[in-house]
Design an enzyme around this catalytic site. Structure first.
Site, PDB file in Angstrom:
ATOM      1  N   ILE A  66     -10.244   6.849   2.692  1.00  0.00           N
ATOM      2  CA  ILE A  66     -11.483   6.761   3.538  1.00  0.00           C
ATOM      3  C   ILE A  66     -11.113   6.107   4.591  1.00  0.00           C
ATOM      4  O   ILE A  66     -11.200   6.190   5.824  1.00  0.00           O
ATOM      5  CB  ILE A  66     -12.667   5.874   2.652  1.00  0.00           C
ATOM      6  CG1 ILE A  66     -13.037   6.875   1.527  1.00  0.00           C
ATOM      7  CG2 ILE A  66     -13.815   5.751   3.434  1.00  0.00           C
ATOM      8  CD1 ILE A  66     -13.737   6.408   0.358  1.00  0.00           C
ATOM      9  N   CYS A  67     -10.760   4.395   4.433  1.00  0.00           N
ATOM     10  CA  CYS A  67     -10.796   3.452   5.604  1.00  0.00           C
ATOM     11  C   CYS A  67      -9.280   3.803   6.450  1.00  0.00           C
ATOM     12  O   CYS A  67      -9.478   3.113   7.528  1.00  0.00           O
ATOM     13  CB  CYS A  67     -10.592   2.123   5.052  1.00  0.00           C
ATOM     14  SG  CYS A  67     -12.102   2.017   3.843  1.00  0.00           S
TER      15      CYS A  67
END
Length: 191
Positions: free
Chosen positions: A117-118
């Site tokens: 995700i990040c």
């Protein structure tokens, strides 16, 4: 020298969301090893005088604060960290994007939590914006090994170099007998 070589003079270090809460959510790798490697990246940046940008997401929520050791290693970068209000892709946050541009570097070392995700979405955007990116897979982690593997494959297919902290140390050192090599070999052997 090979055109893809990253040096202290042409690269920047981006550490994304190495937060106490986010790291507790990961199960793809030994979290203690991920933490150790993230801190090694901070030590590399300090030793090689590489511009470093730290960012966090929603520190006042369950994600929690950045690892306190990062403040001890890189106090100025920690103080200047980009606190995102929940924006998934850090490059969509104007402050982070401008900080990356302000380094003047087109070669970026990136690590973060979570990989899927990040790290994935800002790396894909960095590549689209013309940056060369090395993702330190062993200083990043995800909820699952499956999710981590897929994220790394996606970034690599888009053009990112998937690497490890020890490869980064070796690439930057060039020669263990040089002044920088002497500093970095100490980090390489740091446990």
């Amino acid at each position: 020298m090979h055109k893809d070589v990253f040096t202290p003079d042409n690269s920047a270090m981006l550490l994304i969301d190495h937060q106490i809460g986010t790291m507790a959510w990961t199960h793809s790798h030994d979290i203690n090893l991920v933490k150790q490697n993230a801190l090694k990246l901070a030590r590399i940046a300090k030793a090689a005088n590489i511009p470093t940008i730290l960012t966090s997401s929603m520190e006042d929520q369950i994600q929690g604060p950045l690892l306190p050791e990062l403040e001890a290693i890189l106090p100025d970068a920690f103080e200047a960290r980009i606190k995102r209000p929940g924006i998934v892709n850090a490059m969509h946050h104007d402050g982070f994007n401008q900080a990356v541009k302000a380094t003047g570097r087109k070669k970026l070392f990136v690590a973060g939590v979570t990989t899927e995700i990040c790290v994935t979405f800002p790396v894909l955007q960095m590549l689209d914006e013309g940056y060369e990116v090395q993702v330190s897979a062993d200083a990043s982690a995800s909820y699952t090994k499956y999710g981590d593997d897929i994220a790394l494959r996606r970034m690599e297919k888009a053009g990112a170099i998937i690497t490890t902290v020890d490869q980064i140390i070796s690439e930057l050192a060039v020669d263990w007998t040089s002044p920088l090599g002497q500093k970095l070999v100490g980090i390489l052997n740091y446990h």
